[in-house]
Design a protein around this motif. Structure first.
Motif, mmCIF file in Angstrom:
data_model
loop_
_atom_site.group_PDB
_atom_site.id
_atom_site.type_symbol
_atom_site.label_atom_id
_atom_site.label_comp_id
_atom_site.label_asym_id
_atom_site.label_seq_id
_atom_site.Cartn_x
_atom_site.Cartn_y
_atom_site.Cartn_z
ATOM 1 N N ILE A 382 0.862 -1.167 0.000
ATOM 2 C CA ILE A 382 0.000 0.000 0.000
ATOM 3 C C ILE A 382 0.903 1.221 0.000
ATOM 4 C CG2 ILE A 382 -1.802 1.251 1.214
ATOM 5 C CD1 ILE A 382 -2.643 -1.470 0.242
ATOM 6 N N HIS A 454 -12.488 0.254 17.040
ATOM 7 C CA HIS A 454 -13.719 -0.439 17.377
ATOM 8 C C HIS A 454 -13.338 -1.709 18.112
ATOM 9 C CE1 HIS A 454 -12.360 -1.947 13.504
ATOM 10 N NE2 HIS A 454 -12.866 -3.085 13.862
ATOM 11 N N ASN A 459 -15.463 -12.368 14.567
ATOM 12 C CA ASN A 459 -15.449 -12.563 13.125
ATOM 13 C C ASN A 459 -14.202 -11.974 12.503
ATOM 14 O OD1 ASN A 459 -17.912 -13.746 11.687
ATOM 15 N ND2 ASN A 459 -18.755 -12.652 13.428
ATOM 16 N N GLU A 464 -9.498 -12.627 9.688
ATOM 17 C CA GLU A 464 -8.166 -12.100 9.409
ATOM 18 C C GLU A 464 -7.119 -13.193 9.522
ATOM 19 O OE1 GLU A 464 -7.314 -8.567 11.586
ATOM 20 O OE2 GLU A 464 -9.085 -7.550 10.794
ATOM 21 N N LEU A 471 -3.033 -15.619 2.315
ATOM 22 C CA LEU A 471 -1.952 -14.867 1.682
ATOM 23 C C LEU A 471 -0.649 -15.642 1.707
ATOM 24 C CD1 LEU A 471 -2.569 -11.172 2.658
ATOM 25 C CD2 LEU A 471 -3.336 -12.477 0.714
ATOM 26 N N LEU B 189 -13.287 -10.578 -0.870
ATOM 27 C CA LEU B 189 -14.082 -11.154 0.211
ATOM 28 C C LEU B 189 -14.762 -12.437 -0.250
ATOM 29 C CD1 LEU B 189 -15.702 -8.063 1.899
ATOM 30 C CD2 LEU B 189 -14.152 -9.707 2.909
ATOM 31 N N ALA B 237 -22.422 -12.414 13.577
ATOM 32 C CA ALA B 237 -22.596 -12.011 12.187
ATOM 33 C C ALA B 237 -24.038 -12.145 11.723
ATOM 34 C CB ALA B 237 -21.691 -12.854 11.291
ATOM 35 N N PHE B 250 -21.337 -11.646 5.817
ATOM 36 C CA PHE B 250 -19.883 -11.767 5.851
ATOM 37 C C PHE B 250 -19.243 -10.420 5.516
ATOM 38 C CE2 PHE B 250 -15.843 -13.093 3.815
ATOM 39 C CZ PHE B 250 -15.330 -13.875 4.835
ATOM 40 N N VAL B 253 -19.759 -7.947 8.515
ATOM 41 C CA VAL B 253 -18.913 -8.052 9.703
ATOM 42 C C VAL B 253 -17.486 -7.617 9.414
ATOM 43 C CG1 VAL B 253 -20.159 -9.828 10.941
ATOM 44 C CG2 VAL B 253 -18.451 -10.497 9.285
ATOM 45 N N LEU B 254 -17.120 -7.651 8.173
ATOM 46 C CA LEU B 254 -15.746 -7.257 7.861
ATOM 47 C C LEU B 254 -15.670 -5.848 7.296
ATOM 48 C CD1 LEU B 254 -14.367 -10.569 6.397
ATOM 49 C CD2 LEU B 254 -13.886 -9.546 8.592
ATOM 50 N N LYS B 256 -15.293 -3.112 8.603
ATOM 51 C CA LYS B 256 -14.292 -2.220 9.181
ATOM 52 C C LYS B 256 -12.875 -2.722 8.962
ATOM 53 C CE LYS B 256 -17.070 0.007 12.639
ATOM 54 N NZ LYS B 256 -17.671 -0.242 13.938
ATOM 55 N N VAL B 257 -12.764 -3.845 8.353
ATOM 56 C CA VAL B 257 -11.428 -4.404 8.132
ATOM 57 C C VAL B 257 -10.899 -3.913 6.797
ATOM 58 C CG1 VAL B 257 -10.153 -6.525 7.835
ATOM 59 C CG2 VAL B 257 -11.992 -6.415 9.487
ATOM 60 N N ASP B 258 -9.650 -3.631 6.814
ATOM 61 C CA ASP B 258 -9.027 -3.146 5.592
ATOM 62 C C ASP B 258 -8.736 -4.326 4.669
ATOM 63 O OD1 ASP B 258 -7.815 -1.709 3.698
ATOM 64 O OD2 ASP B 258 -6.105 -1.081 4.901
ATOM 65 N N VAL B 259 -9.811 -4.834 4.096
ATOM 66 C CA VAL B 259 -9.671 -6.041 3.286
ATOM 67 C C VAL B 259 -8.753 -5.801 2.097
ATOM 68 C CG1 VAL B 259 -10.924 -7.709 1.909
ATOM 69 C CG2 VAL B 259 -11.929 -6.820 3.978
ATOM 70 N N GLU B 260 -8.840 -4.613 1.540
ATOM 71 C CA GLU B 260 -8.015 -4.319 0.374
ATOM 72 C C GLU B 260 -6.553 -4.578 0.681
ATOM 73 O OE1 GLU B 260 -10.268 -2.397 1.613
ATOM 74 O OE2 GLU B 260 -11.592 -1.581 0.079
ATOM 75 N N GLN B 261 -6.177 -4.260 1.909
ATOM 76 C CA GLN B 261 -4.787 -4.462 2.262
ATOM 77 C C GLN B 261 -4.538 -5.873 2.753
ATOM 78 O OE1 GLN B 261 -3.291 -1.582 4.978
ATOM 79 N NE2 GLN B 261 -1.277 -2.514 5.085
ATOM 80 N N LYS B 262 -5.470 -6.383 3.514
ATOM 81 C CA LYS B 262 -5.211 -7.658 4.154
ATOM 82 C C LYS B 262 -5.436 -8.839 3.235
ATOM 83 C CE LYS B 262 -5.485 -6.099 8.788
ATOM 84 N NZ LYS B 262 -6.284 -5.715 9.917
ATOM 85 N N MET B 263 -5.968 -8.581 2.080
ATOM 86 C CA MET B 263 -6.118 -9.670 1.122
ATOM 87 C C MET B 263 -5.324 -9.372 -0.144
ATOM 88 S SD MET B 263 -7.847 -12.469 1.700
ATOM 89 C CE MET B 263 -8.891 -13.017 0.355
#
Lengths: 884, 269
Positions: A382, A454, A459, A464, A471, B189, B237, B250, B253-254, B256-263
């Motif tokens: 990023i 938060h 979940n 994660e 990954l 996702l 969920a 699904f 619940v995600l 708020k997660v930075d999926v773009e980065q974490k995936m």
């Protein structure tokens, strides 16, 4: 912070000589007293600042503290006519800095840190080097150009030295400001990580060079030898930083290892954490390695293992102590920065130098950040965008470290020290106050991505984790050994060796992040539920599987429970719940079972559920148990219909109760159950010969294996009686609606023994007498006697027994009981499947389903747990009853 | 070099069928739909039998035309030179990978392809040592294979990998009308979601969740504990009360997660 006596408080010699007893001993306590006083002042100041939310939302606390320091310094100066209470480098480095660094290292989000370690290291090393040299050279250029006051006697080396100490971003200042700004975590970790790690650069350059303790490599040398010393610097830099890191890792390892063995000395666990971290700091300092790095890495690396090893309470202690220390250190540092600034004797002002420095540090930092980011972005997943770069450039706050370092300079070697001091003070003030004040509006204006805090959810944690695995797998497939590959490798290494070595066996076994989160969520919900009296909220909305009854409890019930049965031991919500629901149920159950002469209690079901919610781990075992018991019960029902042995069974049960108390463990399946089973029926002969308690026990011990439920219900019933007194108001609550039948609460109020103690007690006994068949009564008494022979002096026993036999039968009694019944059923919501099953098995009960529904279902294991503590009470209760 | 092309049917697999290509584009358009069945089907569906002759001709062309850098990147794996430019262009268009990334991945693909038949089988994947110890390894391998197939060609391989391409700035601002790129948030996702959703009913049931949990947590967690974790996870969920997690839930619940980065992983350029 020299502690010379201030005039206001220097009464040592002048103390009244009147009484020897009350001698004024100021001198002895002077130092600690002054320290305490300053801390107190600083802390009080914090309170005052936070009185107004408006002020603190705009002005960072660090600014306020500096201003306060300026004010206090001015007062001291005015009163004492000389500057007192300076920020002394030794004090700063030995006492004030370590807590802050430890705190930041220990609570560093390590994942985030290592995610960005490349960028952090680049900025910390390359960036700081660049800033140092660029600033130093540029200032030297200004000097050469003759723009500076001729009084500034400094060569290139001096300027480089000054450049390196002034260009290091300060962790304390960054932390103080950025924590209030809430930029996104990546940005924060980069700036903050840089500020922590660049200490190695600064210390690596300044201290050896440092003109302080006689190691004057740098300052003694003229510009001519520069290249050579540049090499030395390079070497010393790597030595200092890597050495510091190594010391930190070593102590982290030691610390983790030590906490592995503190099981029996829980109370000093936190001490080890602080002590070893501090020793790491001192050790690194001692050999002039980077002590900040040492503590940082000690904190980062030990955390996982230490947290796993130490107890929950120690964890809390560590956390709060660390935060307290760090916060007060920070407060004191900023305040003393302000105070120190008023000491004009150390100042020598040169406008060009000051303005030039300010300009250059801002300029070169911005340039450095942009250049490095350009390079870094090629490697970053990023990329850091323009806005990030602006914030990073602007967030380069200087602070107390620079100030302490500049004070440390040897004035004899660095002729321009006074100018440097003044410049440093201005730079620090400028960055902390001006930049600190403006960075928040800037961040808002630029719409920098903020961090949104938060609560972690299960979940997120779970998915994660899955993402990580995905990954790592994709990297494997792509054949590119990137970050995830190494993280995965490290985790496996950690799991295989490090954790095994450094974690307690028990901790290691339980260690799993997903489970941890689950556990913490449950704890948090439980706490918030209790805190809020159960009204609200997350807890109520999420009906947790492990705490089924919680959702349904009304507010009053929890509060009442807490109030009335809330002895210290009972504060755990789950415990309270369990105890209560069981109690309620059993109260009624016992009553009705006795009255209705011995139908088979079905309580096991119920109990197994409540068990489940105490400790979910047992669930599976219980399921099996239930199944087994179920089958057994069917067999028994079948048998009992054939043999008509209900009464004998109950008798057997009563006996068992006595036996149980002895703590004989139940083994639920006995291979030859059928033969054992026969024993009770034989005893059930209408006229029961009094058997000695020993015999009884031996018999019952055999029978008990099969149907332990009898024991259960009696024990609980007693329990219930006792509890009923304690928590009458909680009776109308259904404790565990999800799973099982709310207690027959209304009915219980009507139950004989619920209201007035004395009267009801009589009722109980009379009722028992009336309803229970003769043989049952005998068995009952016998069991009681056997109980008492175990639990209390035998002498007491005989009286009650006789009396009980003689008790008159009261006609009203049955009525009241039967009145109670409808009410019970009305408030009773039995899960359909459970009630159905109990119905199907209840063919032997003449009274129909009602009674059976009331019978709590009990886990086989339950009785053994409850009984021991219950026994004495039980006895007392019945003794009282029978005596009356 | 080119003379060997005929020996490698992969080229056929990749260049071959117009039908597959057409479908692929259609699928791309449909990919905006989070339940990415169309692209998936395509991945495996385009396996028309290829005659060696056509394959060879295509391969010869590509061998002749392949640029210098691509060839350099492909050194050591003869098959990779067989990737035709049109092929690359199409993959580029579909997946967003750069030219050099595609050739690099193609060489990886061929090195994984022990059977040298232009497709990867499950065994090929399982030969990767790290994957064998990845708790979710099997699931992820399965995700590469279209339903009912046990071979995946380079096209499908790339299409799956494209889910993990980081989202670039210029992609963010792209018009919303075009087909949703494979590396969009919802596709990322959905990829994860499919790992859970074994029976493809677009719901993660408790059992499915438990299975994944069991794979991911250590053996030290008991089944009851796992069960309660699963229950709680679903409760958290679940919004429609069906005791299962739908894809919409699904995503929710995600959120708020930075999926773009974490995936995303960084593919070498």
């Amino acid at each position: 912070m020299q502690p010379p006596a201030s005039p206001a408080a220097s009464p040592g010699p002048g103390a009244p000589a009147g009484s020897e007893l009350l001698r004024w001993q100021w001198r002895e306590v002077q130092v600690p007293c002054l320290v305490a006083a300053w801390i107190l002042v600083a802390s009080l100041a914090k309170i005052v600042f936070h009185l107004s939310r408006k002020v603190t939302s705009v002005v960072p606390e660090s600014c306020l503290l500096i201003l306060l320091g300026l004010g206090l310094g001015g007062i001291v100066l005015a009163v004492a006519k000389k500057a007192e209470y300076q920020l002394e480098p030794n004090m700063f480095f030995l006492f004030l800095l370590p807590p802050i660094v430890l705190d930041s290292g220990y609570f560093m989000p390590s994942r985030l840190f290592f995610n960005n370690i490349g960028a952090i290291l680049t900025y910390a090393v390359v960036g700081t080097l660049w800033n140092s040299f660029a600033t130093g050279v540029a200032l030297w250029g200004l000097h050469q150009a003759g723009l500076m006051d001729p009084g500034v006697e400094a060569g290139l080396m001096d300027f480089l030295l000054f450049g390196s100490l002034i260009s290091a971003v300060d962790p304390v200042a960054v932390l103080a400001v950025f924590e209030e700004v809430h930029v996104n975590e990546t940005l924060f970790i980069i700036v903050f990580g840089e500020s922590l790690l660049n200490d190695a650069v600064t210390v690596g350059f300044v201290l050896p060079a440092g003109a302080v303790q006689g190691v004057q490599l740098f300052c003694g040398a003229g510009p001519s030898t520069h290249p050579c010393h540049g090499l030395c610097e390079g070497v010393s830099f790597f030595l200092v930083s890597l050495g510091g890191t190594a010391v930190g890792l070593l102590f982290a390892f030691l610390l983790a290892l030590i906490t592995r063995f503190t099981k029996r000395v829980r109370i000093i666990e936190p001490l080890f954490v602080f002590l070893l971290a501090y020793v790491a700091y001192l050790a690194a300092e001692m050999v002039s390695l980077s002590s900040i790095l040492a503590v940082t890495f000690c904190g980062i690396c030990c955390k996982k293992y230490v947290e796993a090893n130490i107890s929950q309470k120690s964890r809390t202690t560590v956390k709060y102590t660390m935060k307290t220390l760090a916060s007060s250190s920070e407060t004191i540092i900023f305040m003393f920065l302000g105070i120190s600034a008023v000491d004009t004797s150390k100042w020598a002002w040169d406008t060009t130098l000051v303005l030039g420095t300010l300009l250059f540090i801002l300029l070169f930092r911005a340039v450095g950040v942009v250049l490095q980011t350009c390079v870094l972005n090629r490697f970053r997943l990023i990329p850091l965008d323009r806005i990030d770069q602006v914030v990073m450039s602007y967030g380069g706050l200087r602070g107390a470290v620079a100030f302490a370092l500049v004070i440390l300079l040897d004035g004899a070697k660095v002729k321009a020290k006074d100018y440097f001091v003044a410049t440093t003070i201005v730079v620090v003030f400028f960055t902390v106050i001006v930049q600190g004040l403006t960075i928040k509006p800037l961040v808002t204006w630029l719409k920098v991505k903020r961090s949104d805090h938060h609560k972690p959810t299960l979940n997120e944690e779970l998915h994660e984790h899955a993402f990580d695995h995905i990954l790592a797998a994709v990297e494997d497939i792509v054949g590119h050994h990137g970050y995830h590959y190494w993280r995965d490798k490290w985790e496996q290494f950690d799991k295989k060796y490090l954790s095994q070595l450094l974690m307690r066996k028990s901790a290691y076994r339980l260690r799993d992040e997903i489970w941890d989160v689950y556990y913490k969520l449950n704890i948090r919900d439980a706490i918030s539920f209790v805190d809020q009296g159960g009204h609200v909220l997350s807890a109520a909305k999420l009906s947790l599987p492990s705490m089924p009854s919680r959702t349904s409890m009304s507010e009053s019930s929890v509060t009442n429970l807490l109030r009335e049965s809330g002895s210290g031991a009972c504060l755990d919500l789950q415990v309270i719940d369990t105890v209560r629901s069981r109690r309620d149920k059993e109260d009624a159950v016992m009553h009705h079972v006795l009255r209705g002469s011995l139908y088979k209690p079905r309580r096991r079901y119920k109990a197994s559920y409540s068990r489940h919610f105490i400790s979910p781990d047992k669930q599976e075992r219980q399921d099996k148990e239930i199944f087994r018991q179920n089958m057994k019960r069917r067999l028994e029902t079948f048998k009992s219909t054939k043999h008509n042995v209900c009464s004998s069974k109950s008798k057997a049960r009563l006996k068992e109760k006595g036996r149980k108390k002895k703590g004989i463990s139940l083994t639920s399946d006995s291979p030859n159950g059928k033969t054992q089973r026969n024993v009770p029926w034989q005893e059930a002969a209408p006229v029961l010969v009094m058997v000695s308690s020993d015999e009884e026990e031996s018999n019952s011990s055999e029978t008990e294996r099969e149907d332990d439920e009898g024991i259960v219900f009696i024990a609980r019933a007693t329990d219930e009686v006792l509890q009923g007194k304690k928590t009458p108001s909680s009776l109308d609550v259904c404790p565990s609606p999800c799973i099982i039948p709310p207690s027959p609460t209304l009915a219980e109020k009507e139950l004989p023994w619920k209201g007035d103690q004395a009267d009801l007690a009589v009722y109980v006994s009379s009722e028992t007498t009336k309803i229970v068949p003769v043989d049952m009564q005998k068995a009952w008494n016998q069991s009681i006697s056997s109980l008492e022979s175990i639990a209390s002096p035998p002498g007491i026993e005989t009286g009650p027994q006789h009396k009980r036999f003689a008790c008159p039968v009261l006609e009203e009694q049955p009525q009241s009981a039967s009145q109670a019944m409808p009410e019970q059923s009305s408030c009773f919501q039995f899960p359909s499947h459970v009630s159905k099953s109990s119905r199907s098995q209840s063919d032997s009960s003449p009274d129909g389903t009602e009674q059976q529904e009331l019978q709590p279902l009990m886990a086989a294991e339950e009785p053994s747990r409850i009984l021991p503590s219950m026994e004495p009470r039980w006895l007392i209760q019945f003794n009282r009853a029978s005596q009356l | 070099m080119t003379s060997e092309a005929g020996a490698c049917p992969l080229v056929g697999g990749a260049s071959l069928c117009a039908c597959a290509r057409g479908l692929a584009h259609g699928g791309g358009a449909g990919a905006g739909w989070p339940f990415a069945e169309p692209p998936l089907l395509l991945t495996g569906a385009c396996r028309c039998p290829v005659r060696p002759g056509t394959a060879r001709s295509g391969a010869e062309q590509s061998g002749a035309r392949l640029g210098g850098p691509a060839r350099a990147a492909a050194m050591g794996s003869r098959a990779s030179t067989l990737l035709r430019d049109e092929e690359i262009e199409e993959i580029k268009k579909e997946t967003g990978f750069s030219h050099s990334q595609i050739t690099r991945l193609y060489s990886r693909f061929t090195s994984l392809d022990k059977g040298e038949n232009g497709t990867l089988s499950r065994e090929d994947f399982q030969r990767i040592p790290e994957l064998a110890i990845n708790p979710l390894g099997d699931r992820i391998i399965n995700a590469f294979f279209p339903e009912g197939e046990d071979q995946v060609n380079f096209r499908g391989f790339m299409r799956t990998l494209a889910h993990f391409r980081p989202i670039e700035d210029n992609e963010k601002s792209k018009d919303q009308n075009g087909p949703e790129p494979l590396n969009s948030r919802s596709n990322k996702l959905h990829f994860a979601f499919r790992l859970y959703d074994l029976d493809k009913d677009d719901k993660i049931s408790r059992d499915e969740l438990l299975q994944v949990l069991r794979m991911m947590v250590g053996v030290n967690i008991s089944d009851e504990q796992l069960g309660s974790i699963a229950d709680r996870t679903i409760q958290e969920a679940d919004q429609d009360g069906d005791s299962a997690i739908s894809f919409a839930e699904f995503v929710k619940v995600l959120e708020k997660v930075d999926v773009e980065q974490k995936m995303s992983i960084r593919f070498l350029h």
